[in-house]
Design a protein around this motif. Structure first.
Motif, mmCIF file in Angstrom:
data_model
loop_
_atom_site.group_PDB
_atom_site.id
_atom_site.type_symbol
_atom_site.label_atom_id
_atom_site.label_comp_id
_atom_site.label_asym_id
_atom_site.label_seq_id
_atom_site.Cartn_x
_atom_site.Cartn_y
_atom_site.Cartn_z
ATOM 1 N N UNK A 81 13.107 -3.509 0.359
ATOM 2 C CA UNK A 81 12.963 -4.210 1.639
ATOM 3 C C UNK A 81 11.725 -5.354 1.704
ATOM 4 N N UNK A 82 11.444 -6.526 2.420
ATOM 5 C CA UNK A 82 10.228 -7.053 1.598
ATOM 6 C C UNK A 82 9.576 -6.727 3.427
ATOM 7 N N UNK A 83 7.936 -6.025 2.841
ATOM 8 C CA UNK A 83 7.787 -5.023 3.705
ATOM 9 C C UNK A 83 6.517 -5.758 4.486
ATOM 10 N N UNK A 84 6.033 -7.121 3.968
ATOM 11 C CA UNK A 84 5.047 -7.825 3.911
ATOM 12 C C UNK A 84 5.576 -9.426 3.335
ATOM 13 N N UNK A 85 4.324 -10.114 4.364
ATOM 14 C CA UNK A 85 5.114 -11.683 3.908
ATOM 15 C C UNK A 85 4.739 -12.094 1.901
ATOM 16 N N UNK A 86 5.208 -12.523 1.482
ATOM 17 C CA UNK A 86 4.695 -12.779 -0.384
ATOM 18 C C UNK A 86 4.818 -11.675 -0.985
ATOM 19 N N UNK A 126 2.670 -9.066 -3.627
ATOM 20 C CA UNK A 126 2.429 -9.455 -3.400
ATOM 21 C C UNK A 126 1.856 -10.932 -3.782
ATOM 22 N N UNK A 127 2.155 -12.100 -3.677
ATOM 23 C CA UNK A 127 2.162 -13.730 -4.060
ATOM 24 C C UNK A 127 1.398 -14.247 -2.794
ATOM 25 N N UNK A 128 -0.365 -13.730 -3.517
ATOM 26 C CA UNK A 128 -0.802 -14.779 -2.616
ATOM 27 C C UNK A 128 -0.888 -16.250 -2.088
ATOM 28 N N UNK A 129 -0.574 -17.626 -3.312
ATOM 29 C CA UNK A 129 -0.515 -18.895 -2.754
ATOM 30 C C UNK A 129 0.971 -18.312 -2.716
ATOM 31 N N UNK A 130 0.485 -20.028 -1.723
ATOM 32 C CA UNK A 130 1.837 -20.377 -0.945
ATOM 33 C C UNK A 130 2.756 -20.934 -2.283
ATOM 34 N N UNK A 131 4.123 -21.291 -2.886
ATOM 35 C CA UNK A 131 4.171 -22.085 -3.815
ATOM 36 C C UNK A 131 5.801 -21.807 -4.148
#
Length: 734
Positions: free
Chosen positions: A134-139, A208-213
């Motif tokens: 599951x997604x545990x944090x944003x990104x 984690x994906x660091x930048x939004x996109x």
């Protein structure tokens, strides 16, 4: 149809693999665990127990709930807040790992980070059933697992996505002194198999994906696979269809070409093609398609100097040689078809061939009277696909080695073969398998196929001829394997047929096989019959051509066989005569006497050979060589140098003249040197460089006599040893 395939591939904008794994050289993690202290490595049982004491049972997410259920997941976990790394070595390791997994997962252009989430400790019996993270944090888009050195077995990580699965093991880290790691996307199913021993200690990181996109995620390939498979199936009905050679898009050196190293979209496109081929019933194989060009470098206006270094940055002007071929097939999957003929128009290429820089370039300077040249190699990653119908046409045209490679593949997949493939195997094996190419064919595969068939009619129909034709190409171990599956009378018939060919290499191999077969009691009768027939087999050999009937090893086999199956006196007499027939000194001393004197078992043949060799040795010792009475020597009869020997005839026949000075020009001296060097003569040569022309001094020697005397001395010593062996071996009772 071909354009439809290229259009479909062009739509695949692939990422990398859904999961990857590798290792980094071991560094000391310097990891401090709250309540335990700094860990040492490999983590031993007391430390693992201490970690479990401060840990809590691992939970898992189910919808919005977090659940502990030992029937679904059994493990221990320690939260990241209780873990502290001292120094910066571990952080540097994480950065190196991120660089690697970005390439493997196909996200080179994205900025990602790894956030420590948990330490997990598995003890014997612990596991985790299939699940998705599951997604545990944003990104968060994936998971990174790093193994800490701890002895254990089991606990394999199985990662699945889009119908494919990878099995990743962490249990070799202690033996190999490495840090293992694995990474995979969050939408992959994965599980941990039960641990069978020891403790498995790993660190879990959220990727984690660091930048939004655009969100980093895998795109399932199945819809493309289905479309490609449909196109391939439809094209099967095309009467002009040949193999499809599809270039992917990038170049690779042969050393670095692999499925794991494919670049950018190539990986997903290759995977889609391979899966579509399997779905459509095609054969498929990855390889490099090489375009080679050689030519003159472009003229720069200054000319080419003879003393200039080759310019590897020069561009090619005039092309005088070019070729297009397939090389470097990947080992995975089906065997290759090594002999595929094609032209550039036959390639499915989504770009212009030979544009841009080649991946390999070489340039030469002047070579003798030849000007400089430049060579380009374009190595394109490619997938070759061909239908079953095309396969039936192409396989019989391949080399013997390649045909047998396919027979080996079919043998391993015997339970999955269809009628067409079984029929094709028989066609290949019923034809010629003579290897007239540089590559060496593995004829042991014939044995494996016959064993897989386990059918006496197949043996008689196919095997009998092949086994006789390729008798020498099949090793002893495989003959023994064959004897366990088929009646020995079948093999006995083959041995009799090859024995009649009168070939000493065959006899050497046959003796090795017969000796090995004595380990199988059911083969005794046929082995005994073959042994009885040996004098007839050996009598057909051409000893003038083959020089000696046995080697040390084959004589050892022969004596061992005779010890197990004693033969009549007539057999012993016949074999002794055959073995002694060459009469050559080194053969009698080094092969016959050497092996018989080393033998501990007194067989009738060993005793007879010892006596005959002893008498032969005694005759030689009784005839001690004598030095020449004078300096006269025989004039060699050498037609190419008749003029030179005619000039030397008076000197050679003179009983008193010891040296001869041949003063003449260099060309005549060289001819004389060649004449003397071309024959065995008791002469030495020396050039006296006084005066002009120089003098070639030719001196008579006693080299032949000295060599004969040395051999006589050796025979005298050997006779003493042989006499003692005769007394111990023959005269004393058993």
């Amino acid at each position: 149809m071909d354009q439809d395939i290229l259009d479909c591939l062009n739509d695949i904008k692939g990422k990398g693999s859904f999961a990857c794994s590798s290792t980094e050289p071991f560094i000391f993690p310097a990891l401090d665990v709250e309540g335990v202290g700094e860990l040492s490595y490999p983590i031993n049982k007391p430390q693992a127990v201490a970690l479990i004491d401060v840990a809590h049972k691992a939970a898992f997410g189910k919808g919005s709930l977090t659940i502990v259920d030992n029937k679904v997941r059994s493990a221990w976990e320690i939260d990241a807040e209780k873990l502290k790394f001292n120094g910066d070595k571990w952080e540097k390791l994480i950065r190196r790992i991120l660089v690697n997994i970005k390439s493997d997962l196909g996200i080179e252009e994205d900025e990602v980070a790894a956030h420590l989430y948990k330490m997990l400790i598995y003890e014997k019996g612990d596991f985790f059933l299939p699940h998705k993270d599951s997604e545990k944090e944003k990104g968060m888009f994936g998971t990174l697992i790093i193994g800490l050195p701890a002895h254990h077995s089991g606990g394999e990580l199985l990662v699945s996505f889009d119908g494919k699965q990878k099995v990743i093991r962490f249990d070799s880290c202690c033996d190999d002194s490495v840090i293992p790691y694995a990474a995979f996307y969050s939408d992959c199913d994965h599980e941990i198999k039960p641990l069978t021993s020891g403790y498995r200690v790993v660190l879990i990181y959220n990727l984690i994906q660091k930048k939004a996109g655009k969100q980093i995620q895998l795109e399932p390939l199945q819809k493309y696979v289905n479309k490609l498979a449909g196109l391939l199936k439809a094209d099967e009905r095309n009467p002009d269809m040949t193999q499809k050679i599809i270039l992917l898009g990038h170049q690779y050196t042969p050393e670095n070409f692999s499925a794991e190293n494919l670049k950018l979209d190539d990986r997903s496109r290759a995977e889609a093609l391979l899966r579509a081929a399997e779905q459509a019933g095609y054969y498929a194989k990855m390889c490099l398609v090489t375009s080679y060009k050689a030519g003159m470098p472009a003229y720069d206006g200054y000319g080419y100097g003879y003393d200039e270094e080759p310019d590897e940055y020069a561009t090619m002007d005039e092309v005088y040689d070019e070729s297009l071929y397939v090389e470097h097939w990947l080992s995975e999957g089906v065997p290759p078809l090594g002999n595929i003929r094609f032209e550039e128009k036959d390639l499915l290429v989504p770009f212009h061939l030979d544009e841009g820089e080649p991946i390999v370039k070489e340039s030469t300077g002047y070579m003798g009277n030849y000007g400089p040249d430049i060579m380009y190699w374009y190595h394109y990653g490619a997938v070759i696909l061909w239908s079953a119908e095309i396969h039936e046409k192409l396989l019989p045209e391949q080399t013997a080695a390649n045909k047998l490679e396919w027979i080996a593949y079919y043998n391993k997949h015997r339970n999955q073969l269809n009628e067409r493939e079984i029929s094709l195997c028989e066609i290949i094996l019923s034809g010629s398998l003579d290897d007239q190419h540089y590559e060496k064919a593995d004829y042991n595969i014939i044995i494996d196929w016959l064993i897989g068939e386990n059918d006496t009619s197949c043996f008689r129909r196919i095997g009998n001829r092949l086994l006789k034709e390729h008798f020498l190409g099949i090793d002893t171990t495989h003959w023994i394997k064959l004897a366990r599956f088929y009646p020995m009378k079948y093999l006995g018939h083959i041995f009799n047929e090859v024995g009649q060919e009168g070939n000493t290499k065959i006899m050497t191999h046959l003796l090795s096989i017969l000796h090995a077969l004595t380990t199988l009691p059911e083969c005794s009768s046929e082995v005994s019959l073959c042994l009885k027939a040996l004098p007839d087999y050996f009598a057909k050999t051409d000893l003038k051509k083959d020089n000696q009937p046995v080697t040390t090893k084959s004589l050892e086999d022969l004596l061992a066989l005779e010890g197990m199956f004693p033969q009549k006196e007539t057999w012993v007499e016949a074999m002794t005569a055959i073995l002694m027939a060459p009469g050559e000194r080194s053969y009698i001393n080094m092969v016959l006497l050497n092996k018989v004197m080393a033998s501990k078992k007194r067989t009738a043949l060993a005793c007879k050979l010892l006596l005959v060799c002893h008498d032969n040795l005694q005759d030689r010792v009784n005839n001690m060589p004598q030095p020449p009475a004078d300096w006269s020597r025989l004039v060699p009869q050498s037609k190419p140098y008749a003029q030179q020997w005619n000039l030397l005839s008076g000197f050679m026949q003179s009983p008193v003249q010891h040296t001869f000075d041949y003063r003449t020009n260099m060309q005549e001296r060289k001819l004389m040197e060649s004449a003397i060097s071309s024959v065995k003569a008791d002469l030495t040569m020396e050039t006296i460089k006084k005066g002009s022309p120089h003098t070639l001094r030719i001196t008579k020697t006693q080299a032949t006599y000295k060599q004969q005397f040395r051999e006589w001395q050796e025979d005298t010593e050997l006779l003493k040893k042989a006499a003692k062996k005769v007394e111990a071996f023959v005269c004393q009772p058993e």
